[in-house]
Structure formats: C-alpha cells, structure tokens
Design a protein around this motif. Structure first.
Motif, PDB file in Angstrom:
ATOM      1  N   LEU A 562       0.861  -1.122   0.026  1.00  0.00           N
ATOM      2  CA  LEU A 562      -0.083  -0.006   0.202  1.00  0.00           C
ATOM      3  C   LEU A 562       0.996   1.256  -0.079  1.00  0.00           C
ATOM      4  CD1 LEU A 562      -2.900  -1.025   2.508  1.00  0.00           C
ATOM      5  CD2 LEU A 562      -3.036  -0.785   0.197  1.00  0.00           C
ATOM      6  N   ASN A 563       1.898   1.381   0.726  1.00  0.00           N
ATOM      7  CA  ASN A 563       2.775   2.346   0.849  1.00  0.00           C
ATOM      8  C   ASN A 563       3.629   2.647  -0.538  1.00  0.00           C
ATOM      9  OD1 ASN A 563       4.404   4.510   2.298  1.00  0.00           O
ATOM     10  ND2 ASN A 563       6.222   3.111   2.005  1.00  0.00           N
ATOM     11  N   ARG A 564       4.024   1.565  -1.181  1.00  0.00           N
ATOM     12  CA  ARG A 564       4.777   1.566  -2.369  1.00  0.00           C
ATOM     13  C   ARG A 564       3.959   2.098  -3.359  1.00  0.00           C
ATOM     14  NH1 ARG A 564       8.231  -4.150  -1.960  1.00  0.00           N
ATOM     15  NH2 ARG A 564       9.499  -3.442  -0.260  1.00  0.00           N
ATOM     16  N   ARG A 565       2.704   1.314  -3.667  1.00  0.00           N
ATOM     17  CA  ARG A 565       1.946   1.564  -4.743  1.00  0.00           C
ATOM     18  C   ARG A 565       0.995   2.755  -4.761  1.00  0.00           C
ATOM     19  NH1 ARG A 565       1.533  -3.605  -7.119  1.00  0.00           N
ATOM     20  NH2 ARG A 565       3.815  -4.476  -7.064  1.00  0.00           N
ATOM     21  N   LEU A 566       0.392   2.964  -3.600  1.00  0.00           N
ATOM     22  CA  LEU A 566      -0.563   3.875  -3.155  1.00  0.00           C
ATOM     23  C   LEU A 566      -0.071   5.319  -2.632  1.00  0.00           C
ATOM     24  CD1 LEU A 566      -3.673   1.568  -2.836  1.00  0.00           C
ATOM     25  CD2 LEU A 566      -2.980   2.534  -4.945  1.00  0.00           C
ATOM     26  N   GLY A 567       1.014   5.179  -1.922  1.00  0.00           N
ATOM     27  CA  GLY A 567       1.641   6.121  -1.126  1.00  0.00           C
ATOM     28  C   GLY A 567       0.889   6.193   0.274  1.00  0.00           C
ATOM     29  N   LEU A 568       0.421   4.957   0.780  1.00  0.00           N
ATOM     30  CA  LEU A 568      -0.591   5.140   2.001  1.00  0.00           C
ATOM     31  C   LEU A 568       0.620   4.640   3.149  1.00  0.00           C
ATOM     32  CD1 LEU A 568      -3.878   3.519   0.770  1.00  0.00           C
ATOM     33  CD2 LEU A 568      -3.551   5.968   1.352  1.00  0.00           C
TER      34      LEU A 568
END
Length: 843
Positions: A562-568
C-alpha cells in the motif's frame, strides 16, 4: 400484572441461577443442562399448581410465571446481543486467525450443510413445503458448545481445540440466524419452493451489511470512549450500548444481519480497545461483560425452558418420527464435516490436525439450547406463518433441543471418559510424578525453616516430619520408577514449561504496565503459539513459533505494498511502530527466563535438558537482536525514543509503588496520596503516547539526506535523481548473491542488510552503500547480501557510479572507509580515478 409479583419472580430466577452452578458441579453435568432442567421443572410446577384443586394459594405465583412477557424479541434483542458481544471480547483473535479454516468450516460450511441436510430430509419425510423444512434446518443448526468447552478445559484438552470450538460457537450462531432470517422471509411471503441460488445470493449481502454496520458503530464508540479516558464508568456504559445499537441499526435501518453486526462490533472493540483505553478500564469492562453474559445466558436458558411445555402441547405421534429424522440428519451432517471434510483439509495443510477422539467429542457435544428455542418461538409468534408450520416448527425444534440436552448432555462426560480424554498421557503422568517429588523436597525445606523460626515443640515437629518424610519417600520412588522418559520428551516438557513461564512473566509485566496494553494481547498470543508449537512438534515446533514471532506477517507485507503503490504510509508506520515495541517487549521478557531454566527446569528435568533449553533461548535472543538491529539501522532515532519511553514508564511504576508503600506505612494520608497519584496518572498518560514514526520516502528528499550526495549542487542532484533506480525488498530476501557479476552499486535509503563474506558478517543501515568494492575491483562478488528488514535501495549502474565517484570526494572517502573495514587496500581501488578537480556530471 402486579409489579411486586413480577419482581419476586425475577429475583427468584436469579436465586435459581445461583443454585444451578454448584448443583451442576455436584452432579457433574453441564451447566446448561441443569438450567434447562430447572426451567422445565418450574414451568411444569406452575402448570400443575394452576390446574390442581389441591390448593389455590400458589395460583398468583403460577400465573405470574406462565404470564411472564416472554417473546422471541426478548431473546433476540435483549439476551442474544449480550452473549455474542461478550464472546467476541473474550476471544484471542490473533490466535484464532491461525485456525480460521477449521473455524469457518465448522461454523459456516457445517451450518449450511446441516440446514440443507435437515431441510431436504424433512421435505422427503413430511408434507411440509421446502421453505419451511429449510427454515427448521436453519433453526436446529445453531449449537451451544459451552458444555463441551467447559469439560475440555477441566480435562486440560489442547487449547487449540477449545479455541476452535469457541470460534465455531460464535460464527455458528451468526450464520444460522442469518439463514433463519432468509428462509423466514420465504415462508412469510408464501414461497413454498425457493431457488437455492436466489437464497444463497442474498446471504453475502446480509453478512457484508451487518459487518460494515458493526464496524462503523464500534469505531465511533471507541473514539467516544477514548475521549472519556478519565471516566471509566462512562466508558463501560458506552460499551453496554454498543451491541444493542449495532444490532438494531443493522436489522431496522440497513436490512442486514444484526447478529453479524454485533459480532463485527465486538471484534473491532476487541482489537482496538486495549490500545485506546486505560488497562484497568479495559479489565473492568471485560469483567462487567462477563457478569452480564453469565446472567443473560442463564436467564435465556431458564426462560426458554419455561416455554417447552407450551410448545409441546399439541404433539402427535407422527411428530416424534419427524424429530427422529431431524436428529439423524443433523448428526449425519455434522459427522460428514468432522470425519470427512476436516481430515481432507488437514491433509491439504489448510487446517491443524484434530484427533479422532476429539472429533467424536465435538460431534456428541453439539448441544442445542436457548437460541434454537428462541428462533422457534419467533416462528410460532408470526401471524404470517401458516398454523400447521408454526406447530411443527415448535415441536421439532423443542424435541431436538430436549434430545441434545437430556441424552447428549447427560452422557457427554461418560463419552469423554470412554474416549480416554480424561486420562493423562504416559508422558504427562511421568512428569506429574517428578514434579510432585521436586515440589515436596522444596516444601520440606521451607517447613523446616518455618518450624525453626516459630520455635515449635520438638516432638510435634519430629512427628510431622516423619509423616511428611514417608510421603516424600513414596513420591521419590514413584518418580524413579517413571524416570525412563526419553530425552526428547523431557525437552518437549521443558519447552512447554518455559513457554508457560514466559506467559506468566508477560501477565506480570502487563499488570506492572511495563508492557503496554497495546502489545499485551499480541505477546500473549505469541506465548500461546510457543506452548502449542512445543506440545505438537517439540523442539522444531517451538523454534518455528519463535521464528514466527520475529517474522514479518502478511499484514505488514500488505502495508508495504500500500505504501509503495498508493503512497499510504500510515498503516506501514503503525505496524512498524508496533514491531519496534513488540521486539523490545520480547527482549525484556526473555531476560527473565534464564534463571527459571537454571532453577526449576534443571531440578525437574536435569542438567542436560536445562543446557539445551539455554541454547534454544540464546538462539531466540539472537534472532530477536537481529530483527531489532535491522529496525535500529533503519530508524535509529525512533528506537532510542521507544527505549526512553520504556524507562519513563518503569520509573512511574516504581514511583507508584513507593507512594503506595508510604500510605500503607501511615507516612502519608489519603489526601496526599490521591494528589500524588493524580500527578503520576497525568505523567503516565503522556508517557503512554507513542512517538510518531515518519516513513515517507521521496527520492529527491532521500538524496538530500545522504551525506554522500550532500556536496553536489542542486543541478547535479536533480540529474542524479533521474538516473537512480528504486528497488524494494522484503526482510529475508537476498539482494546480492555470491559469485554473481558486479554491475550495480546499492545505496540504502531505508532498511538494513547483512553482508556475509569469508565467515565474517557486517550489518549496514540507512545512508550506507554496498556492492562498490567488487565493482571497482572488476571481479565476481565474494559476499552475499541479505535484507534483515523491509528495505528501499537507490541503485546506480557501473558507468554512472564511476562518474559520480570522480565527482564526489565524500563518496571516495566512503569507498576508502568501507575498503579498510573489509581489510582491502583502498589505494588499489581509487588509483585510476582523477582528483577532485574533475567536473563531470554524474548522469
């Protein structure tokens, strides 16, 4: 009806509840069976005194008992949410996730199979429409496994088995009641033969709507409860309102399953409550709910049992045959799941093995109770259900419930004894003898010191010492007779004891508030996993559970994606902070276990087992330190802040203890003590706030943070940022393999790696680089590099790295330092590079 009379009847029912528990223990029968029996007897007595001509004195009491406003809505809207909500609060959810396959199979799949089996069997054996038959199948699919769970606990059955049955009881009721609502709608609409596809297609909507409603209600409740952190009674009051509002909201507003909403609300509060509420408030909240559920469970059984005479008023001979059909179909459906599907899932490694004797006990222990009667009552009260259907539903549900309570409930303990589940294994029997011998030796020493301190009569001391010595000699002889336990078994028993000690230490640390409430459930779950791993697979199972503790779970990997793909970044930051705190808590706990091994374990199992357990403990400490070091290298400042927070909380605990001691000694009064404790509480609230972890990654910002790139001007940094590639790896992944060709250099933006070469190990963290030495020496790599934390690298190819090396004096100095650290002459690496005056762009 006179309020005084109603109050008297209700108070008398509580008196019956108080008597039922010790009576059940005395008769060695399940508690629910005793409650149901007492309820039936009360109902029959009321009918008898109302119709007899012997006396009219008890007629008002009999009329009050039979005239109690017992409707299905009382069960479904008052008692059922209480029971379901308390069950979710008492669950170890993290451990249940390990067994989600058998729990779902026994709960959801088994309910569907039982509903269809009973429904189609009745449709074949009776003239009832299929919809009514399926409705009866859903009603009798609800189980009350409390009896078998309580007996398993008294027999020290595997915790995993009891956990599976508890999970089944919760989801079983939810699935069965959802199906009940589905088929009840078909019956009331007059649809005799509903399409199975249409029925099942609506089932997910009921589940999803209820789950979402319960989750939202719990999130709002937790937020409000956190605002009232200093008002414990207000928090408990909000928790009491939560399940009822969730149930009514789902049923009346959303049109979804209220039962699923209550379950979702309880699960959400179970997961988020310990971290948002003060530890003592959470403990008291759980105790209040335990009491409410005890009362609700007892009242629902007694009140439902009072209805049995009324439900059986119009029974016919043909109905008895149909009850037999229901019994056979329900038991056969459950047997297919337990002895057919469950072993298949075990063979596919989707479920833990459940031994055949335990499966037989689960089969016979599937008692039905108040929920079944309540659902049947709801059918009999509906004016939109045909009269004949109401009559048959009431009789079949009541007859089946009576069979399970009277036949299965009263013989369950005998069946367990016949299956051999009430006997200790030879290994546990041998261990118990050794434990008794060691314990009696310690007691003899303590008694001798006590007698000496109190200056007791020598004759009395000598007489009692002789009696105790005879018992000790007998215990030693029995222990020696069973001393042929294999070393492998001794190790297993030692590991179980060690994991149990670890669990006790965790509980003590939680009470002292050294370990935060946020982490309490997780570290306790890890201790349970160690116990079960050692019990099932000995040393290998114990170490497998130990590796699971320090490993990155599925949730963490999802947060990384989620952090890598969506910046969450928020989920990853929270889980990373949790991991920091978990590892620090585990390190604190493991430090206390060495003395236990040298003391109790060595006395019971011998020196060799104690040494082996010390080795296993050392391996756990090493794994823990490796994982912790990876996080320290990744976030050096955050680890320091967490350790400071731990010291502050420890100091506050010691300060509280000192004030309590002074008050007990009369050095300070209650007013001063209250003022001091309020001050400590305010400082503790500040200390409980966990420091914020910032994990946001931006390539340009990361470059500015690298000391190696600091001397480059803005234009050069911008050009370099365009040619750097970003690479993400998980913990345990190999970044560089030995004997591979050197083509790239890696700069650690976040995370940590372990470099192994020629039997030596180095660890590198944020801001450092690797891969440059083999590249500059033009040879294959002689080192293997493995990530020890989820890491992000900035990667530069060979040509651009050489250009950057000519450009940056700081980079040349870093290469020189890393070469000296590895024992390589740095002059050989940099001799062919121009000096600092070369102004070639890095791109």
């Amino acid at each position: 009806m006179d309020i005084v009379l109603i109050t008297t009847v209700i108070a008398s029912l509580f008196l019956v509840i108080g008597v039922a528990e010790p009576l059940a223990a005395r008769l060695r029968l399940p508690y629910s069976v005793i409650l149901a029996t007492l309820g039936i007897l009360i109902g029959l007595a009321a009918v008898f005194f109302l119709r007899t001509e012997l006396t009219d004195a008890l007629n008002p009491v009999a009329e009050a008992i039979l005239g109690l406003p017992i409707r299905s809505n009382v069960f479904l809207y008052v008692f059922l949410p209480t029971l379901l909500f308390q069950a979710t609060l008492g669950m170890n959810l993290r451990r249940m996730l390990d067994d989600w396959v058998p729990i779902l199979v026994l709960a959801v799949v088994a309910v569907i199979v039982a509903t269809l089996s009973v429904g189609y069997a009745l449709s074949w054996a009776s003239t009832l429409p299929l919809a009514a038959c399926l409705l009866i199948g859903a009603i009798v699919s609800t189980t009350d496994p409390s009896a078998v769970v309580s007996i398993f606990r008294s027999l020290s059955a595997p915790r995993r088995l009891a956990r599976i049955i508890e999970g089944e009881s919760l989801l079983n009721d939810a699935a069965a009641i959802a199906l009940f609502g589905l088929f009840m709608g078909f019956v009331m609409l007059g649809v005799p033969n509903p399409s199975l596809g249409d029925a099942l297609s609506r089932f997910p909507v009921l589940i999803a709507g209820g789950a979402l409603t319960g989750w939202l209600a719990a999130r709002v409740a937790v937020w409000v409860m956190a605002l009232f952190s200093r008002h414990e009674l207000a928090q408990i009051s909000i928790s009491v309102a939560l399940p009822y509002l969730a149930y009514i909201g789902a049923e009346q507003s959303v049109g979804a399953s209220g039962v699923i909403a209550v379950v979702a609300a309880g699960l959400t509060l179970n997961l988020s409550g310990p971290g948002r509420l003060p530890p003592q408030a959470w403990t008291n909240l759980r105790e209040v709910w335990d009491l409410l559920a005890h009362w609700a469970g007892a009242l629902i059984f007694i009140l439902a049992a009072l209805l049995i005479p009324r439900l059986l008023e119009e029974v016919k001979a043909s109905d008895v045959a149909l009850v037999g059909v229901v019994i056979l179909a329900a038991i056969a459906a459950r047997a297919v799941i337990l002895f057919g599907l469950l072993p298949l899932l075990t063979a596919m490694r989707a479920s833990p093995p459940v031994e055949r004797p335990y499966r037989a006990a689960i089969l016979w222990g599937g008692l039905r109770g108040a929920v079944t009667l309540a659902l049947a009552l709801a059918v009999t009260e509906s004016f939109r259900v045909p009269v004949e259907v109401k009559r048959v539903v009431g009789i079949l549900a009541t007859g089946f419930t009576l069979f399970t309570l009277i036949v299965q409930g009263t013989t369950l303990r005998m069946v367990i004894r016949w299956l051999g589940l009430d006997r200790l294994s030879p290994l546990d029997e041998a261990l118990s003898r050794q434990v008794v011998a060691v314990a009696l030796q310690t007691v003899r020493e303590d008694v001798a010191r006590t007698a000496e301190n109190y200056d007791l009569s020598r004759d009395i001391v000598r007489s009692e010492a002789k009696r105790f010595g005879e018992r000790l000699d007998g215990a030693v002889k029995r222990a020696e007779a069973s001393a042929d336990i294999l070393d492998r078994d001794r190790i297993t028993l030692g590991l179980i004891a060690l994991a149990g000690r670890e669990r006790d230490t965790i509980l003590a640390r939680v009470r002292e508030r050294t370990i935060s409430a946020r982490m309490a459930e997780q570290v306790l779950s890890d201790a349970d996993r160690l116990i079960e791993g050692a019990r099932s697979d000995g040393r290998s199972g114990y170490m497998r559970a130990a590796r699971h503790i320090v490993a990155y779970g599925r949730g963490f990997r999802v947060a990384v994606v989620l952090n890598r793909r969506l910046g969450l970044a928020r989920p990853l930051a929270r889980l990373t902070a949790d991991r920091f705190e978990l590892l620090l808590s585990q390190r604190l706990i493991l430090q206390d276990l060495g003395e236990f091994i040298r003391g109790r374990i060595r006395r019971i199992h011998g020196r060799r087992v104690a040494e082996l357990l010390n080795e296993l403990l050392a391996r756990r400490v090493e794994m823990l330190e490796t994982a912790l070091e990876g996080l320290r290298l990744q976030y050096p400042g955050y680890a320091e802040e967490l350790e400071r927070r731990f010291i502050r909380r420890t100091a506050l605990r010691l300060e509280e203890r000192e004030y309590a001691t002074m008050r007990e000694d009369g050095l300070i009064g209650s007013e001063v003590y209250t003022a001091l404790m309020q001050d400590v509480a305010a400082r503790r609230a500040r200390a409980e706030v966990r420091p914020r972890l910032d994990i946001a990654l931006r390539r340009a910002e990361l470059m500015k943070q690298f000391p190696l790139f600091a001397e480059l001007d803005a234009r050069a940094q911008k050009r370099l940022a365009r040619v750097l590639h970003t690479r993400y790896v998980d913990a345990g992944d190999v970044v560089i393999r030995k004997d591979s060709t050197a083509k790239r250099v890696f700069f650690i933006a976040s995370g940590a790696v372990e470099l192994e070469s020629a039997g030596q190990t180095w660890r590198l963290g944020r801001g450092e680089m690797f891969g440059q030495l083999a590249l500059l020496m033009n040879r294959v790599r002689r080192a293997e590099v493995r990530a020890i934390a989820p890491s992000t690298f900035l990667v530069l190819d060979e040509d651009r790295f050489r250009r950057l090396l000519r450009r940056s004096a700081a980079l040349r100095e870093a290469v020189r330092a890393s070469a000296e650290k590895r024992g390589i002459e740095p002059g050989d690496l940099l001799s062919n590079l121009p000096g600092d005056g070369v102004r070639e762009a890095p791109g």
